[in-house]
Design a protein around this motif. Structure first.
Motif, PDB file in Angstrom:
ATOM      1  N   UNK A 169       0.542  -1.201   0.000  1.00 31.57           N
ATOM      2  CA  UNK A 169       0.068  -0.199   0.117  1.00 31.57           C
ATOM      3  C   UNK A 169       0.706   1.288  -0.250  1.00 31.57           C
ATOM      4  N   UNK A 170       1.612   1.457   0.752  1.00 31.05           N
ATOM      5  CA  UNK A 170       3.068   2.939   0.971  1.00 31.05           C
ATOM      6  C   UNK A 170       3.830   2.673  -0.293  1.00 31.05           C
ATOM      7  N   UNK A 171       4.020   1.797  -1.245  1.00 33.52           N
ATOM      8  CA  UNK A 171       4.792   1.708  -2.196  1.00 33.52           C
ATOM      9  C   UNK A 171       3.976   2.041  -3.413  1.00 33.52           C
ATOM     10  N   UNK A 172       2.480   1.632  -3.389  1.00 32.52           N
ATOM     11  CA  UNK A 172       1.247   2.251  -4.639  1.00 32.52           C
ATOM     12  C   UNK A 172       1.129   3.608  -3.995  1.00 32.52           C
ATOM     13  N   UNK A 173       1.787   4.079  -3.005  1.00 28.86           N
ATOM     14  CA  UNK A 173       0.804   5.045  -2.640  1.00 28.86           C
ATOM     15  C   UNK A 173       1.284   6.434  -2.298  1.00 28.86           C
ATOM     16  N   UNK A 174       3.116   5.901  -2.580  1.00 28.89           N
ATOM     17  CA  UNK A 174       3.596   7.044  -2.295  1.00 28.89           C
ATOM     18  C   UNK A 174       3.855   8.256  -2.929  1.00 28.89           C
ATOM     19  N   UNK A 175       3.112   8.349  -4.886  1.00 31.49           N
ATOM     20  CA  UNK A 175       2.940   9.276  -5.295  1.00 31.49           C
ATOM     21  C   UNK A 175       2.256  10.509  -4.443  1.00 31.49           C
ATOM     22  N   UNK A 176       1.054   9.833  -3.891  1.00 36.50           N
ATOM     23  CA  UNK A 176       0.264  10.640  -2.953  1.00 36.50           C
ATOM     24  C   UNK A 176       0.823  11.481  -1.563  1.00 36.50           C
ATOM     25  N   UNK A 177       1.476  10.628  -0.729  1.00 33.41           N
ATOM     26  CA  UNK A 177       1.598  10.745   0.501  1.00 33.41           C
ATOM     27  C   UNK A 177       2.299  12.271   1.227  1.00 33.41           C
ATOM     28  N   UNK A 178       3.271  12.416  -0.158  1.00 30.11           N
ATOM     29  CA  UNK A 178       4.537  13.449   0.414  1.00 30.11           C
ATOM     30  C   UNK A 178       5.371  12.972   0.984  1.00 30.11           C
ATOM     31  N   UNK A 179       6.074  14.153   1.327  1.00 35.37           N
ATOM     32  CA  UNK A 179       7.937  13.406   2.018  1.00 35.37           C
ATOM     33  C   UNK A 179       7.692  13.338   3.675  1.00 35.37           C
ATOM     34  N   UNK A 180       7.676  11.906   3.783  1.00 38.94           N
ATOM     35  CA  UNK A 180       7.640  11.503   5.370  1.00 38.94           C
ATOM     36  C   UNK A 180       7.942  10.159   4.985  1.00 38.94           C
ATOM     37  N   UNK A 181       8.182   9.690   6.774  1.00 38.42           N
ATOM     38  CA  UNK A 181       8.550   8.063   6.870  1.00 38.42           C
ATOM     39  C   UNK A 181       7.586   7.581   6.905  1.00 38.42           C
ATOM     40  N   UNK A 182       7.117   6.326   6.775  1.00 34.06           N
ATOM     41  CA  UNK A 182       6.565   5.473   6.783  1.00 34.06           C
ATOM     42  C   UNK A 182       6.560   4.201   7.080  1.00 34.06           C
ATOM     43  N   UNK A 183       6.634   3.343   8.040  1.00 33.69           N
ATOM     44  CA  UNK A 183       6.596   2.507   9.496  1.00 33.69           C
ATOM     45  C   UNK A 183       6.057   0.966   9.173  1.00 33.69           C
ATOM     46  N   UNK A 184       6.546  -0.030   8.586  1.00 31.56           N
ATOM     47  CA  UNK A 184       5.456  -0.861   8.508  1.00 31.56           C
ATOM     48  C   UNK A 184       5.469  -1.406   9.785  1.00 31.56           C
ATOM     49  N   UNK A 185       4.474  -1.879  10.541  1.00 31.02           N
ATOM     50  CA  UNK A 185       4.432  -2.354  11.861  1.00 31.02           C
ATOM     51  C   UNK A 185       3.849  -4.011  12.058  1.00 31.02           C
ATOM     52  N   UNK A 186       2.770  -4.193  11.921  1.00 34.22           N
ATOM     53  CA  UNK A 186       1.897  -5.391  11.262  1.00 34.22           C
ATOM     54  C   UNK A 186       1.364  -5.241  12.138  1.00 34.22           C
ATOM     55  N   UNK A 187       1.311  -6.217  13.249  1.00 38.71           N
ATOM     56  CA  UNK A 187       0.346  -6.475  14.448  1.00 38.71           C
ATOM     57  C   UNK A 187       0.559  -5.161  15.589  1.00 38.71           C
ATOM     58  N   UNK A 188       0.946  -4.425  15.772  1.00 37.09           N
ATOM     59  CA  UNK A 188       1.087  -3.336  16.773  1.00 37.09           C
ATOM     60  C   UNK A 188       0.583  -2.580  17.293  1.00 37.09           C
ATOM     61  N   UNK A 189      -0.965  -2.402  16.275  1.00 34.26           N
ATOM     62  CA  UNK A 189      -1.732  -1.532  17.333  1.00 34.26           C
ATOM     63  C   UNK A 189      -2.656  -2.474  18.437  1.00 34.26           C
ATOM     64  N   UNK A 190      -2.594  -3.815  17.696  1.00 35.28           N
ATOM     65  CA  UNK A 190      -3.724  -4.853  18.502  1.00 35.28           C
ATOM     66  C   UNK A 190      -2.601  -5.028  20.219  1.00 35.28           C
ATOM     67  N   UNK A 191      -1.510  -4.673  19.612  1.00 33.55           N
ATOM     68  CA  UNK A 191      -0.610  -4.998  20.920  1.00 33.55           C
ATOM     69  C   UNK A 191      -0.390  -3.670  22.072  1.00 33.55           C
ATOM     70  N   UNK A 192      -0.090  -3.044  21.540  1.00 30.84           N
ATOM     71  CA  UNK A 192      -0.183  -1.347  22.337  1.00 30.84           C
ATOM     72  C   UNK A 192      -1.138  -1.064  22.726  1.00 30.84           C
ATOM     73  N   UNK A 193      -2.289  -1.386  22.150  1.00 29.21           N
ATOM     74  CA  UNK A 193      -3.926  -0.947  22.773  1.00 29.21           C
ATOM     75  C   UNK A 193      -4.025  -2.099  23.227  1.00 29.21           C
TER      76      UNK A 193
END
Ligand code: UDP
Length: 194
Positions: A169-193
């Motif tokens: 998703x990040x690769x296909x949308x990189x032209x729309x996102x602008x200047x930023x860092x994008x980090x793939x974090x898998x299931x991390x939100x399920x853990x942190x929340x």
């Protein structure tokens, strides 16, 4: 020699070095700098999924998560300095973002989990600027998602939609996102929340 298994190469970096490089990219990088974390399953996925393999090749940094992968790289004679787990990297980068006023966007997981992650991070780092958040169940070819993230002013985007979905998703949308860092974090939100 870059640590590699089959067609996947990872960067031989420490947590501290990865963090410093990512911070610099968030502050002054051009375009999207994708940070991917890979484990043994990801290496196997890259063999059969050419879009995911391309996303890994386009990554600004590829981090070795997973004890099995770290072991295998050592066995093959191209060890990495240390394992850099995605969730640890996310929390360290969040602390840096809070200290430096870099706005963070959270994308992925179920609504409850992403909202809970935003709350947990804000509680741990009161200075953190959360530019926005959104669950990970949307049409991946809808360009408005990336446009919203760009409009939020985020400099750090955590994408928790699982491998390979998040990187592709990040690769296909990189032209729309602008200047930023994008980090793939898998299931991390399920853990942190959780
Ligand atoms: N996820 C998502 N959108 C999807 C599918 C999954 O945001 O279309 C989220 C899911 O809610 C979970 C995370 O991606 O928080 C990881 O999902 P899963 O456990 O299926 O992937 P894996 O951890 O095996 O990469």
């Amino acid at each position: 020699l870059k640590p590699s298994i089959w067609s996947t190469s990872v960067d031989n970096v420490s947590m501290d070095y990865a963090l410093a490089k990512t911070r610099a990219a968030a502050v002054s990088g051009k375009g999207v700098s994708l940070v991917s974390t890979v484990n043994a399953l990801a290496v196997m996925e890259a063999e059969k999924n050419s879009e995911y393999a391309a996303a890994l090749r386009s990554s600004f940094l590829t981090l070795a998560d997973g004890a099995g992968l770290v072991w295998a790289l050592r066995f093959l004679g191209t060890p990495v300095q240390e394992r850099v787990a995605g969730i640890d990297f996310m929390l360290r980068l969040t602390r840096t973002a809070a200290a430096e006023g870099l706005p963070v966007y959270l994308l992925g997981a179920k609504g409850e989990a992403v909202k809970g992650t935003a709350e947990a991070l804000k509680e741990q780092y009161p200075d953190l600027v959360i530019a926005g958040w959104r669950d990970g169940y949307f049409n991946p070819s809808d360009p408005s998602v990336a446009a919203d993230i760009r409009g939020s002013g985020a400099k750090v985007l955590f994408v928790a939609m699982g491998i390979p979905r998040q990187e592709v998703w990040v690769m296909k949308n990189s032209h729309l996102l602008g200047d930023m860092v994008a980090v793939g974090v898998g299931g991390a939100f399920d853990v942190v929340s959780g």
